[in-house]
Scaffold this motif. Structure first.
Motif, PDB file in Angstrom:
ATOM      1  N   ASN A 138       0.858  -1.186   0.000  1.00  0.00           N
ATOM      2  CA  ASN A 138       0.000   0.000   0.000  1.00  0.00           C
ATOM      3  C   ASN A 138       0.891   1.232   0.000  1.00  0.00           C
ATOM      4  OD1 ASN A 138      -2.313  -1.558   0.140  1.00  0.00           O
ATOM      5  ND2 ASN A 138      -2.226  -1.663   2.356  1.00  0.00           N
ATOM      6  N   ARG A 139       0.918   1.895  -1.107  1.00  0.00           N
ATOM      7  CA  ARG A 139       1.742   3.091  -1.223  1.00  0.00           C
ATOM      8  C   ARG A 139       0.891   4.322  -0.987  1.00  0.00           C
ATOM      9  NH1 ARG A 139       4.602   2.709  -6.779  1.00  0.00           N
ATOM     10  NH2 ARG A 139       5.467   4.642  -6.003  1.00  0.00           N
ATOM     11  N   PRO A 140       1.448   5.334  -0.362  1.00  0.00           N
ATOM     12  CA  PRO A 140       0.665   6.546  -0.121  1.00  0.00           C
ATOM     13  C   PRO A 140       0.413   7.306  -1.414  1.00  0.00           C
ATOM     14  CG  PRO A 140       2.926   6.855   0.594  1.00  0.00           C
ATOM     15  CD  PRO A 140       2.786   5.405   0.200  1.00  0.00           C
ATOM     16  N   ASP A 141      -0.661   8.059  -1.425  1.00  0.00           N
ATOM     17  CA  ASP A 141      -0.989   8.881  -2.578  1.00  0.00           C
ATOM     18  C   ASP A 141      -0.037  10.061  -2.666  1.00  0.00           C
ATOM     19  OD1 ASP A 141      -3.094   7.220  -3.110  1.00  0.00           O
ATOM     20  OD2 ASP A 141      -4.544   8.463  -2.008  1.00  0.00           O
ATOM     21  N   ASP A 142       0.076  10.612  -3.867  1.00  0.00           N
ATOM     22  CA  ASP A 142       0.927  11.782  -4.051  1.00  0.00           C
ATOM     23  C   ASP A 142       0.388  13.000  -3.324  1.00  0.00           C
ATOM     24  OD1 ASP A 142       2.727  10.412  -5.585  1.00  0.00           O
ATOM     25  OD2 ASP A 142       1.792  10.951  -7.478  1.00  0.00           O
ATOM     26  N   ALA A 143      -0.930  13.038  -3.096  1.00  0.00           N
ATOM     27  CA  ALA A 143      -1.530  14.188  -2.423  1.00  0.00           C
ATOM     28  C   ALA A 143      -1.095  14.284  -0.969  1.00  0.00           C
ATOM     29  CB  ALA A 143      -3.047  14.105  -2.502  1.00  0.00           C
ATOM     30  N   GLN A 144      -0.683  13.155  -0.376  1.00  0.00           N
ATOM     31  CA  GLN A 144      -0.287  13.165   1.026  1.00  0.00           C
ATOM     32  C   GLN A 144       1.143  13.645   1.221  1.00  0.00           C
ATOM     33  OE1 GLN A 144      -0.946   9.215   2.415  1.00  0.00           O
ATOM     34  NE2 GLN A 144      -3.156   9.431   2.471  1.00  0.00           N
ATOM     35  N   LYS A 145       1.914  13.705   0.158  1.00  0.00           N
ATOM     36  CA  LYS A 145       3.305  14.119   0.288  1.00  0.00           C
ATOM     37  C   LYS A 145       3.383  15.613   0.554  1.00  0.00           C
ATOM     38  CE  LYS A 145       5.195  10.486  -2.561  1.00  0.00           C
ATOM     39  NZ  LYS A 145       5.913  10.158  -3.766  1.00  0.00           N
TER      40      LYS A 145
END
Length: 133
Positions: free
Chosen positions: A45-52
């Motif tokens: 499960n990779r985090p979304d780019d929006a969370q970076k």
């Protein structure tokens, strides 16, 4: 008069239709007989780019000593103001984690009050550390 066939005037033609038919039949055979197997492995499960974010993430560090005094990120705060201090910390920093380090002589009621205020402040991940001495 009889016409003589000359080899130079005749062109040698090869009919390619049967060969193309065989090639297409073999192609269809290999496509139909190929089995598609889903490879087994770990699902990540990779985090979304929006969370970076450009800001580095910091954890909220809360320490409770044996007398019940509460320290947040190295400075002493009132036990009733833990929630407000965490909210002001979250306004400046992006984090979901809080680490609460309690002395082994600390009363459980104080730790529970700090945990409740941290949860109300909006921290979903809370960890409690206790010395084993």
């Amino acid at each position: 008069m009889k016409k003589k066939h000359n080899r130079e005037t005749e062109d040698a033609n090869i009919d390619m239709t049967p060969m193309l038919d065989i090639v297409f039949i073999m192609l269809i055979f290999f496509i139909v007989t190929t089995s598609f197997v889903k490879e087994k492995g770990l699902i990540v499960n990779r985090p979304d780019d929006a969370q970076k974010s450009n800001k580095p993430s910091k954890n909220v560090s809360i320490k409770i000593d044996a007398n019940g005094f509460v320290y947040m990120n190295g400075r002493q705060i009132d036990i009733e103001r833990v929630e407000a201090n965490i909210q002001s910390f979250l306004a400046e920093n992006i984090t979901e984690n809080a680490v609460i380090q309690a002395d082994k002589e600390t009363k459980h009621g104080v730790v529970v009050r700090v945990l409740d205020q941290a949860a109300r402040a909006g921290l979903p991940r809370l960890s409690v550390m206790v010395d084993k001495e």
